[in-house]
Design a protein around this motif. Structure first.
Motif, PDB file in Angstrom:
ATOM      1  N   GLY A  18      46.211   7.228  49.720  1.00 54.81           N
ATOM      2  CA  GLY A  18      46.834   8.455  50.209  1.00 54.81           C
ATOM      3  C   GLY A  18      45.946   9.236  51.152  1.00 54.81           C
ATOM      4  N   ARG A  19      44.678   8.879  51.195  1.00 54.18           N
ATOM      5  CA  ARG A  19      43.725   9.739  51.890  1.00 54.18           C
ATOM      6  C   ARG A  19      43.978   9.838  53.400  1.00 54.18           C
ATOM      7  N   ASP A  20      44.259   8.723  54.035  1.00 52.49           N
ATOM      8  CA  ASP A  20      44.504   8.771  55.481  1.00 52.49           C
ATOM      9  C   ASP A  20      45.771   9.548  55.800  1.00 52.49           C
ATOM     10  N   ALA A  21      46.820   9.310  55.003  1.00 58.20           N
ATOM     11  CA  ALA A  21      48.077  10.031  55.234  1.00 58.20           C
ATOM     12  C   ALA A  21      47.864  11.524  55.026  1.00 58.20           C
ATOM     13  N   PHE A  22      47.056  11.843  54.048  1.00 52.07           N
ATOM     14  CA  PHE A  22      46.778  13.244  53.775  1.00 52.07           C
ATOM     15  C   PHE A  22      46.043  13.897  54.941  1.00 52.07           C
ATOM     16  N   ALA A  23      45.018  13.188  55.442  1.00 51.44           N
ATOM     17  CA  ALA A  23      44.263  13.733  56.571  1.00 51.44           C
ATOM     18  C   ALA A  23      45.160  13.898  57.794  1.00 51.44           C
ATOM     19  N   SER A  24      46.075  12.960  57.987  1.00 51.03           N
ATOM     20  CA  SER A  24      47.002  13.058  59.114  1.00 51.03           C
ATOM     21  C   SER A  24      47.920  14.258  58.966  1.00 51.03           C
ATOM     22  N   GLY A  25      48.415  14.459  57.774  1.00 45.95           N
ATOM     23  CA  GLY A  25      49.280  15.610  57.530  1.00 45.95           C
ATOM     24  C   GLY A  25      48.554  16.914  57.832  1.00 45.95           C
ATOM     25  N   LEU A  26      47.324  16.985  57.386  1.00 42.04           N
ATOM     26  CA  LEU A  26      46.542  18.194  57.663  1.00 42.04           C
ATOM     27  C   LEU A  26      46.423  18.435  59.160  1.00 42.04           C
ATOM     28  N   ARG A  27      46.207  17.354  59.896  1.00 44.73           N
ATOM     29  CA  ARG A  27      46.065  17.520  61.350  1.00 44.73           C
ATOM     30  C   ARG A  27      47.364  17.986  61.972  1.00 44.73           C
ATOM     31  N   GLU A  28      48.487  17.521  61.449  1.00 46.80           N
ATOM     32  CA  GLU A  28      49.776  17.996  61.970  1.00 46.80           C
ATOM     33  C   GLU A  28      49.901  19.498  61.756  1.00 46.80           C
ATOM     34  N   LEU A  29      49.481  19.959  60.586  1.00 46.97           N
ATOM     35  CA  LEU A  29      49.552  21.397  60.306  1.00 46.97           C
ATOM     36  C   LEU A  29      48.624  22.185  61.224  1.00 46.97           C
ATOM     37  N   VAL A  30      47.381  21.724  61.320  1.00 44.03           N
ATOM     38  CA  VAL A  30      46.407  22.461  62.117  1.00 44.03           C
ATOM     39  C   VAL A  30      46.823  22.488  63.586  1.00 44.03           C
ATOM     40  N   ARG A  31      47.385  21.393  64.066  1.00 43.66           N
ATOM     41  CA  ARG A  31      47.856  21.373  65.456  1.00 43.66           C
ATOM     42  C   ARG A  31      49.002  22.346  65.667  1.00 43.66           C
ATOM     43  N   GLY A  32      49.868  22.467  64.681  1.00 42.89           N
ATOM     44  CA  GLY A  32      51.075  23.278  64.846  1.00 42.89           C
ATOM     45  C   GLY A  32      50.902  24.759  64.553  1.00 42.89           C
ATOM     46  N   LEU A  33      49.780  25.127  63.945  1.00 41.36           N
ATOM     47  CA  LEU A  33      49.533  26.526  63.602  1.00 41.36           C
ATOM     48  C   LEU A  33      48.576  27.146  64.621  1.00 41.36           C
ATOM     49  N   PRO A  34      48.704  28.444  64.919  1.00 46.01           N
ATOM     50  CA  PRO A  34      49.707  29.348  64.352  1.00 46.01           C
ATOM     51  C   PRO A  34      51.087  29.101  64.951  1.00 46.01           C
ATOM     52  N   LEU A  35      52.096  29.447  64.162  1.00 45.12           N
ATOM     53  CA  LEU A  35      53.486  29.323  64.586  1.00 45.12           C
ATOM     54  C   LEU A  35      53.832  30.432  65.575  1.00 45.12           C
ATOM     55  N   GLU A  36      54.820  30.161  66.404  1.00 52.00           N
ATOM     56  CA  GLU A  36      55.328  31.242  67.277  1.00 52.00           C
ATOM     57  C   GLU A  36      55.864  32.357  66.387  1.00 52.00           C
TER      58      GLU A  36
END
Lengths: 183, 183
Positions: free
Chosen positions: A162-180
């Motif tokens: 799960g570790r790679d998928a988890f790290a990828s998910g985190l990157r999706e969040l960090v890339r998308g934040l802050p929200l408009e």
DNA sequence: TATTGTTATACTCTATAACTATA
DNA sequence: TATAGTTATAGAGTATAACAATA
């Protein structure tokens, strides 16, 4: 069956109840009673990120930073300067995740301890850069391996696959934040 | 455990460079220069959790909480009391993730605004419980749907298939933290 | 006028520890 | 003695806004 459970059509995997933390099971049940539609998956992600982050910060402050009399922010500041080299103050503040007002205080403290040095720019005298002193570099080189060892212990809590998928998910969040702003 | 690159046997996918945030690529390169062995996967997980959590808190404070003059902690306290009902102070503090000293102040503020009520126990007069007033319940019932809508926007940043794995990973971390003290 | 860093105010939260009132 | 909540202190962080120097 009411609430979240009722919405789940067959084939919809939904959150597996047995994967939930005990408290989360109670929350699902309570929302059924309260009678409000809630995106429980979203609730879970946000609240658990916050819990994990707080626990990690506390652990680091107690195990690695406290003995060196460094706050989390002071450590991050040293780390950023170590990795990126001398930086202008506003970029350093952004990178360390603090306001410019907070950075002034952090730099005051670190400079007083001889770990960083300020430097005014001659071409644009509004600008200020900060960089590690030799002593600051010595400190962070000595300290970071211990910090990273704790990071490794934390990451080891994740199951291997799960570790790679988890790290990828985190990157999706960090890339998308802050929200408009618009809701 | 040693450097991320060193652990990667053939067939082991490891972190894909193109998945990294731009800053992370620079960090990988810098650590090559610095000549220290670093568990980059662990570094990435910890720093990105912290970034994500900070960004989420700021977003919530600005979009949902600020207009209602509620701090993050005050909101969490109301939310916990809403979901779990009246609670003894020390359990409430633990659940809200604050110290008992902080809770005293939060309860002072919320009580002054008429959102919660303290109640001394008659059987053991050291004990104190807190619960929502009607006004407090009205507030959280009105507010939480807006909070959850923002949580949903944040969770929507995650790709659909990664979301469950991500939530599971978070639960592994939350279950495992705090870590035992020994390094 | 706009920008950079500094300063000031008021608030939230932390850790630590002393204090009170109970048990 | 031990426990629950309160209070006190000092420090770190926030937002907001005013400020001086510089562009």
């Amino acid at each position: 069956m009411t609430g979240a459970a009722a919405e789940r059509a067959e084939g919809d995997t939904g959150p597996r109840l047995d994967d939930l933390i005990e408290a989360e099971r109670d929350i699902v049940a309570r929302f059924d009673d309260v009678g409000l539609e809630v995106d429980f998956g979203a609730l879970s992600v946000v609240s658990n990120i916050y819990r994990a982050a707080s626990a990690i910060r506390r652990h680091m402050e107690q195990s690695v930073l406290g003995p060196e009399q460094l706050s989390w922010t002071a450590f991050v500041t040293l780390w950023v300067l170590w990795i990126w080299g001398e930086m202008e103050a506003r970029h350093l503040a952004a990178e360390a995740g603090v306001t410019k007002g907070t950075l002034t205080g952090v730099l005051d403290t670190l400079e007083r301890r001889g770990l960083v040095a300020r430097r005014r720019h001659d071409d644009d005298r509004r600008l200020l850069s900060a960089g590690l002193t030799a002593s600051g570099e010595e400190l962070i080189r000595r300290l970071y391996p211990r910090f990273n060892a704790q990071e490794a212990r934390i990451a080891a809590l994740l199951s291997q696959d799960g570790r790679d998928a988890f790290a990828s998910g985190l990157r999706e969040l960090v890339r998308g934040l802050p929200l408009e702003d618009p809701s």
